[in-house]
Scaffold this active site. Structure first.
Site, mmCIF file in Angstrom:
data_model
loop_
_atom_site.group_PDB
_atom_site.id
_atom_site.type_symbol
_atom_site.label_atom_id
_atom_site.label_comp_id
_atom_site.label_asym_id
_atom_site.label_seq_id
_atom_site.Cartn_x
_atom_site.Cartn_y
_atom_site.Cartn_z
ATOM 1 C CG HIS A 53 -2.055 -0.931 1.142
ATOM 2 N ND1 HIS A 53 -3.088 -0.945 2.061
ATOM 3 C CD2 HIS A 53 -2.358 -1.899 0.240
ATOM 4 C CE1 HIS A 53 -3.967 -1.877 1.730
ATOM 5 N NE2 HIS A 53 -3.538 -2.467 0.627
ATOM 6 C CE1 TYR A 68 -5.874 3.580 11.268
ATOM 7 C CE2 TYR A 68 -5.408 3.669 8.915
ATOM 8 C CZ TYR A 68 -5.125 3.184 10.177
ATOM 9 O OH TYR A 68 -4.081 2.301 10.340
ATOM 10 N N PRO A 121 -3.720 -0.329 18.548
ATOM 11 C CG PRO A 121 -5.541 -1.642 17.933
ATOM 12 C CD PRO A 121 -4.889 -1.026 19.125
ATOM 13 C CE LYS A 176 4.122 3.103 13.321
ATOM 14 N NZ LYS A 176 4.394 2.561 12.003
ATOM 15 C CE1 TYR A 184 -1.268 3.957 9.514
ATOM 16 C CE2 TYR A 184 -0.124 2.913 7.682
ATOM 17 C CZ TYR A 184 -1.202 2.975 8.543
ATOM 18 O OH TYR A 184 -2.201 2.036 8.446
#
Length: 389
Positions: free
Chosen positions: A72, A200, A292, A296, A384
């Site tokens: 991604h 998200y 979550p 990480k 990220y």
């Protein structure tokens, strides 16, 4: 029995450490209290940083991830009824890979088996001893027989509830914790994902996340009260609630179906300091837990293992203790940055008891700033995809 490094825990942290040490010519022995099937049955994270993938490649366990994993370039943030894409590759030059932790564990198990290395499953009453001396040892019971394993070092990779951290004197360790007032209700379904990248969602009804394990298996989450039980959430109720928290385009694209796994996970931030106690080291969830939201957990375990394996290699190859002496400080520096990022993502996207009025407006302002600023987008992306080791 004797080995150089006794590893407690055969999850991904312990298995990866074992493979790295083996590649450096360092004998190791893994003890796991559960069965292999139980370890593989734990549904966990599914997003890998490039650094984690590189470590899998280093030990020859990354072939299937490259073949089946989904790379991604970005993520999408949904709020105010619309979605905004964050192009992480454009901002950082890096990507992430969707590949389940169960698959990582299986690949590492197979690599260890192929190398003929020892893992004792269903090892009961595992206990580390004398790790504050030059002669540490680990005892365990297998088939009603008690065994003693002498070693140079002990690696505690046995998770948040494991025996390693619990064996440290309370006066020698300090813990930091934040427990969040909600959980994640998650389901796994044999359905195509609603989007080719993660969504998200910040919504007045609570957070939602759309992710996947493959192009035919989806993983979805909704924020829920901590005292909820999965019996209160039949599939129809879950899908209805998820749709309420998504934008209309996602709702129109969503394919629903029976859940094949359903669970509620509480969220917490937790760090134990230090991560070294004489000749015993903590790695992964034994030392730290993150919510979550920032993806990480597994990746922090991998960076711990990178630091620890490098330190042990330096000890045996160069007769230097500099690496093991600096392990805790080096690992914790990266851990706290990831804890901060995971806390920030959680705070920005979830509904807290006080997220009304002013709090909701601050979240909205944060999200609008984030998607409208190249600097803010770059900062999110850098964290990220994973900070450098």
């Amino acid at each position: 029995m004797r080995t150089k490094v006794a590893i407690i825990g055969a999850g991904p942290a312990g298995l990866l450490l074992g493979q790295l040490l083996h590649s450096y010519g360092i004998d190791n022995f893994i003890l796991e209290r559960q069965t292999p099937d139980y370890v593989l049955g734990r549904i966990r994270a599914g997003l890998l940083e490039e650094g984690t993938v590189a470590l899998l490649d280093e030990v020859g366990a990354g072939v299937r991830a490259h073949r089946e994993g989904l790379v991604h370039d970005g993520i999408e943030l949904a709020f105010g009824g619309s979605r905004h894409r964050i192009d992480m590759k454009a901002a950082t030059g890096k990507t992430v890979m969707i590949y389940g932790q169960t698959e990582v564990t299986l690949d590492l198990m197979n690599a260890r088996k192929a190398a003929g290395l020892t893992t004792v499953y269903q090892a009961a009453d595992v206990k580390p001893h004398d790790f504050d001396t030059d002669h540490p040892r680990v005892t365990y019971v297998k088939d009603s027989i008690t065994y003693e394993l002498d070693c140079d070092f002990i690696a505690g990779c046995d998770g948040f509830h494991g025996v390693s951290r619990a064996s440290v004197k309370p006066s020698a360790i300090e813990t930091f914790e934040r427990v969040y007032p909600f959980g994640w209700l998650g389901i796994l379904s044999e359905t195509p994902p609603v989007s080719h990248e993660l969504i998200y969602s910040n919504h007045a009804r609570g957070f939602a996340l759309c992710t996947m394990r493959s192009m035919h298996r989806s993983r979805y989450y909704v924020q829920c009260p901590l005292d909820d039980h999965i019996d209160q959430w039949p599939d129809d109720r879950f899908w209805d609630e998820l749709k309420r928290r998504l934008d209309q385009k996602a709702v129109d694209s969503l394919v629903t179906g029976p859940s094949i796994e359903k669970s509620i996970a509480p969220l917490r931030s937790f760090v134990a300091e230090p991560m070294r106690f004489g000749r015993m080291f903590l790695a992964g969830d034994a030392a730290h837990i993150v919510p979550p939201t920032g993806a990480k957990g597994l990746n922090l375990a991998a960076s711990d293992v990178h630091y620890l394996s490098s330190a042990l290699r330096e000890y045996y190859d160069e007769k230097s203790s500099a690496g093991i002496d600096g392990y805790s400080a080096r690992a914790l520096a990266r851990v706290w940055k990831a804890v901060r990022f995971s806390w920030w993502m959680t705070s920005m996207l979830h509904r807290f008891p006080d997220t009304e009025g002013f709090g909701a407006k601050i979240q909205l302002a944060e999200l609008n700033y984030l998607v409208g600023s190249k600097a803010a987008t770059a900062s999110l992306s850098e964290n990220y995809v994973g900070l450098p080791y």
